[in-house]
Design a protein around this motif. Sequence first.
Motif, PDB file in Angstrom:
ATOM      1  N   LEU A 162       3.597  -7.130  -3.706  1.00 49.90           N
ATOM      2  CA  LEU A 162       3.513  -7.542  -2.309  1.00 49.90           C
ATOM      3  C   LEU A 162       3.138  -6.350  -1.435  1.00 49.90           C
ATOM      4  O   LEU A 162       2.293  -6.470  -0.536  1.00 49.90           O
ATOM      5  CB  LEU A 162       4.841  -8.139  -1.855  1.00 49.90           C
ATOM      6  CG  LEU A 162       4.963  -8.443  -0.352  1.00 49.90           C
ATOM      7  CD1 LEU A 162       3.862  -9.401   0.105  1.00 49.90           C
ATOM      8  CD2 LEU A 162       6.342  -9.006  -0.029  1.00 49.90           C
ATOM      9  N   ASP A 163       3.747  -5.201  -1.686  1.00 46.72           N
ATOM     10  CA  ASP A 163       3.417  -4.000  -0.915  1.00 46.72           C
ATOM     11  C   ASP A 163       1.937  -3.646  -1.064  1.00 46.72           C
ATOM     12  O   ASP A 163       1.275  -3.276  -0.086  1.00 46.72           O
ATOM     13  CB  ASP A 163       4.280  -2.823  -1.371  1.00 46.72           C
ATOM     14  CG  ASP A 163       5.758  -3.023  -1.036  1.00 46.72           C
ATOM     15  OD1 ASP A 163       6.052  -3.840  -0.143  1.00 46.72           O
ATOM     16  OD2 ASP A 163       6.606  -2.387  -1.685  1.00 46.72           O
ATOM     17  N   LEU A 164       1.416  -3.763  -2.284  1.00 44.40           N
ATOM     18  CA  LEU A 164       0.002  -3.469  -2.513  1.00 44.40           C
ATOM     19  C   LEU A 164      -0.889  -4.462  -1.768  1.00 44.40           C
ATOM     20  O   LEU A 164      -1.879  -4.072  -1.122  1.00 44.40           O
ATOM     21  CB  LEU A 164      -0.302  -3.517  -4.010  1.00 44.40           C
ATOM     22  CG  LEU A 164      -1.771  -3.340  -4.425  1.00 44.40           C
ATOM     23  CD1 LEU A 164      -2.305  -2.001  -3.948  1.00 44.40           C
ATOM     24  CD2 LEU A 164      -1.918  -3.474  -5.939  1.00 44.40           C
ATOM     25  N   ALA A 165      -0.539  -5.737  -1.819  1.00 45.12           N
ATOM     26  CA  ALA A 165      -1.348  -6.759  -1.137  1.00 45.12           C
ATOM     27  C   ALA A 165      -1.316  -6.555   0.375  1.00 45.12           C
ATOM     28  O   ALA A 165      -2.332  -6.736   1.061  1.00 45.12           O
ATOM     29  CB  ALA A 165      -0.842  -8.150  -1.504  1.00 45.12           C
ATOM     30  N   LYS A 166      -0.164  -6.167   0.915  1.00 43.00           N
ATOM     31  CA  LYS A 166      -0.063  -5.917   2.359  1.00 43.00           C
ATOM     32  C   LYS A 166      -0.891  -4.692   2.752  1.00 43.00           C
ATOM     33  O   LYS A 166      -1.524  -4.676   3.816  1.00 43.00           O
ATOM     34  CB  LYS A 166       1.396  -5.739   2.758  1.00 43.00           C
ATOM     35  CG  LYS A 166       2.205  -7.028   2.677  1.00 43.00           C
ATOM     36  CD  LYS A 166       3.698  -6.805   2.886  1.00 43.00           C
ATOM     37  CE  LYS A 166       4.036  -6.418   4.295  1.00 43.00           C
ATOM     38  NZ  LYS A 166       5.497  -6.362   4.521  1.00 43.00           N
ATOM     39  N   THR A 167      -0.912  -3.673   1.906  1.00 44.02           N
ATOM     40  CA  THR A 167      -1.742  -2.497   2.177  1.00 44.02           C
ATOM     41  C   THR A 167      -3.215  -2.875   2.209  1.00 44.02           C
ATOM     42  O   THR A 167      -3.973  -2.421   3.075  1.00 44.02           O
ATOM     43  CB  THR A 167      -1.498  -1.422   1.107  1.00 44.02           C
ATOM     44  OG1 THR A 167      -0.127  -1.007   1.160  1.00 44.02           O
ATOM     45  CG2 THR A 167      -2.386  -0.207   1.338  1.00 44.02           C
ATOM     46  N   GLN A 168      -3.626  -3.702   1.276  1.00 44.74           N
ATOM     47  CA  GLN A 168      -5.026  -4.146   1.243  1.00 44.74           C
ATOM     48  C   GLN A 168      -5.361  -4.993   2.473  1.00 44.74           C
ATOM     49  O   GLN A 168      -6.461  -4.877   3.032  1.00 44.74           O
ATOM     50  CB  GLN A 168      -5.272  -4.939  -0.042  1.00 44.74           C
ATOM     51  CG  GLN A 168      -5.189  -4.092  -1.297  1.00 44.74           C
ATOM     52  CD  GLN A 168      -5.198  -4.918  -2.574  1.00 44.74           C
ATOM     53  OE1 GLN A 168      -4.840  -6.108  -2.559  1.00 44.74           O
ATOM     54  NE2 GLN A 168      -5.602  -4.320  -3.676  1.00 44.74           N
ATOM     55  N   LEU A 169      -4.418  -5.832   2.915  1.00 40.50           N
ATOM     56  CA  LEU A 169      -4.653  -6.649   4.103  1.00 40.50           C
ATOM     57  C   LEU A 169      -4.746  -5.778   5.345  1.00 40.50           C
ATOM     58  O   LEU A 169      -5.602  -6.008   6.215  1.00 40.50           O
ATOM     59  CB  LEU A 169      -3.532  -7.685   4.246  1.00 40.50           C
ATOM     60  CG  LEU A 169      -3.662  -8.682   5.404  1.00 40.50           C
ATOM     61  CD1 LEU A 169      -5.016  -9.383   5.373  1.00 40.50           C
ATOM     62  CD2 LEU A 169      -2.529  -9.705   5.350  1.00 40.50           C
ATOM     63  N   ARG A 170      -3.901  -4.781   5.439  1.00 39.80           N
ATOM     64  CA  ARG A 170      -3.983  -3.847   6.577  1.00 39.80           C
ATOM     65  C   ARG A 170      -5.321  -3.120   6.576  1.00 39.80           C
ATOM     66  O   ARG A 170      -5.914  -2.874   7.632  1.00 39.80           O
ATOM     67  CB  ARG A 170      -2.832  -2.846   6.525  1.00 39.80           C
ATOM     68  CG  ARG A 170      -1.446  -3.436   6.777  1.00 39.80           C
ATOM     69  CD  ARG A 170      -0.407  -2.328   6.904  1.00 39.80           C
ATOM     70  NE  ARG A 170       0.943  -2.857   6.999  1.00 39.80           N
ATOM     71  CZ  ARG A 170       1.806  -2.925   5.995  1.00 39.80           C
ATOM     72  NH1 ARG A 170       1.433  -2.481   4.780  1.00 39.80           N
ATOM     73  NH2 ARG A 170       3.012  -3.415   6.167  1.00 39.80           N
ATOM     74  N   SER A 171      -5.807  -2.777   5.401  1.00 34.18           N
ATOM     75  CA  SER A 171      -7.104  -2.096   5.306  1.00 34.18           C
ATOM     76  C   SER A 171      -8.225  -2.992   5.802  1.00 34.18           C
ATOM     77  O   SER A 171      -9.147  -2.533   6.492  1.00 34.18           O
ATOM     78  CB  SER A 171      -7.360  -1.675   3.854  1.00 34.18           C
ATOM     79  OG  SER A 171      -8.626  -1.069   3.717  1.00 34.18           O
ATOM     80  N   SER A 172      -8.165  -4.285   5.472  1.00 32.24           N
ATOM     81  CA  SER A 172      -9.203  -5.207   5.951  1.00 32.24           C
ATOM     82  C   SER A 172      -9.126  -5.378   7.466  1.00 32.24           C
ATOM     83  O   SER A 172     -10.161  -5.533   8.139  1.00 32.24           O
ATOM     84  CB  SER A 172      -9.069  -6.555   5.250  1.00 32.24           C
ATOM     85  OG  SER A 172      -7.882  -7.218   5.635  1.00 32.24           O
ATOM     86  N   ILE A 173      -7.916  -5.348   8.028  1.00 32.97           N
ATOM     87  CA  ILE A 173      -7.766  -5.415   9.482  1.00 32.97           C
ATOM     88  C   ILE A 173      -8.404  -4.189  10.132  1.00 32.97           C
ATOM     89  O   ILE A 173      -9.097  -4.288  11.149  1.00 32.97           O
ATOM     90  CB  ILE A 173      -6.275  -5.520   9.871  1.00 32.97           C
ATOM     91  CG1 ILE A 173      -5.695  -6.860   9.403  1.00 32.97           C
ATOM     92  CG2 ILE A 173      -6.095  -5.358  11.381  1.00 32.97           C
ATOM     93  CD1 ILE A 173      -4.192  -6.982   9.578  1.00 32.97           C
ATOM     94  N   ALA A 174      -8.191  -3.019   9.522  1.00 31.04           N
ATOM     95  CA  ALA A 174      -8.750  -1.783  10.078  1.00 31.04           C
ATOM     96  C   ALA A 174     -10.267  -1.779  10.059  1.00 31.04           C
ATOM     97  O   ALA A 174     -10.901  -1.136  10.909  1.00 31.04           O
ATOM     98  CB  ALA A 174      -8.209  -0.583   9.301  1.00 31.04           C
ATOM     99  N   ARG A 175     -10.885  -2.497   9.129  1.00 30.17           N
ATOM    100  CA  ARG A 175     -12.345  -2.474   8.988  1.00 30.17           C
ATOM    101  C   ARG A 175     -13.031  -3.687   9.588  1.00 30.17           C
ATOM    102  O   ARG A 175     -14.253  -3.810   9.491  1.00 30.17           O
ATOM    103  CB  ARG A 175     -12.724  -2.395   7.499  1.00 30.17           C
ATOM    104  CG  ARG A 175     -12.197  -1.191   6.753  1.00 30.17           C
ATOM    105  CD  ARG A 175     -12.901  -1.074   5.394  1.00 30.17           C
ATOM    106  NE  ARG A 175     -12.892  -2.317   4.673  1.00 30.17           N
ATOM    107  CZ  ARG A 175     -11.938  -2.721   3.843  1.00 30.17           C
ATOM    108  NH1 ARG A 175     -10.886  -1.935   3.633  1.00 30.17           N
ATOM    109  NH2 ARG A 175     -12.015  -3.882   3.207  1.00 30.17           N
ATOM    110  N   ARG A 176     -12.303  -4.598  10.207  1.00 29.66           N
ATOM    111  CA  ARG A 176     -12.913  -5.867  10.591  1.00 29.66           C
ATOM    112  C   ARG A 176     -13.921  -5.740  11.732  1.00 29.66           C
ATOM    113  O   ARG A 176     -14.692  -6.670  11.968  1.00 29.66           O
ATOM    114  CB  ARG A 176     -11.827  -6.880  10.960  1.00 29.66           C
ATOM    115  CG  ARG A 176     -11.030  -6.565  12.207  1.00 29.66           C
ATOM    116  CD  ARG A 176      -9.928  -7.587  12.358  1.00 29.66           C
ATOM    117  NE  ARG A 176      -8.999  -7.260  13.433  1.00 29.66           N
ATOM    118  CZ  ARG A 176      -7.812  -7.837  13.587  1.00 29.66           C
ATOM    119  NH1 ARG A 176      -7.424  -8.756  12.721  1.00 29.66           N
ATOM    120  NH2 ARG A 176      -7.018  -7.497  14.578  1.00 29.66           N
TER     121      ARG A 176
END
Length: 275
Positions: A162-176
């Motif tokens: 879950l922590d890994l998936a949340k990190t990846q989601l935060r990364s997509s937010i940063a690049r949107r």
Amino acid sequence: MKTTLLAVSIIFGGVCCAQTQVRPPQPLPSYKELKFPALRQVKIPEPATYTLPNGLKLFLLEEHELPLVSGVALVRTGNLFDPPDKRGLAGLTGTVLRTGGTKNRTGDDIDTELENIAASVESNIGESSGTLSFSALRENTDQVLGLFKELLTAPEFRQEKLDLAKTQLRSSIARRNDDAGGIAGREFANILYGRNTPYGWMIDYEHVDRIQQEDLAGFYRRYFFPANIMLAVYGDFSTAEMKAKLEKLFGDWNYKQPPVSGVSVSCCEGCARCL
């Protein structure tokens, strides 16, 4: 001799001239005169359909061209059911459902086992549906079906995944905002449906931070139950044998929940779009 050569030259020249004469263009046929063979009738295959006592709907279709068996479980769920303060919950549940593994196997263990037999099991939750799919060689069907059943009925939402998936989601937010097309599509949805509806809102860091492990487990329990799922299997198998396998695998899965109702969201024009 000279007379003969002259006669031959005249004849040869006449032949050459005749061959190089330009012929007038021939008129093209009208499209009304074109003839085509009759189209072959398209025969749509009819799957065998069954409903297990627990409500799980089965669709089985034989295809013996290749020694492969594939299947997908379609779940009535989606990010339209995300709580407003925990946007992204459905998508994270769909990711960690697979990567988190089961109580008996971690997601990494499942990866290794599947890679060794050239098989796959994948999960995803989109806007209005969730899926868990598998693909395997015919001889490995039973092994992969066992893993598929474990993930569908008893996933383990491990914290590290879950922590890994949340990190990846935060990364997509940063690049949107890096893609102009993505910005245009997002803003169009916001204008069309409104920023406070599942069709128009955005996922931000604050929403991701609120999502915890128990939220994923609760979302799974609400929507992943037999009567809310359709399971389609197609490939190189006998329908009767596959039906018996699935009845044995899922026959004891008697988990129940209330029926999943539709979602109605009013857009800026005052109409309603329903799931």
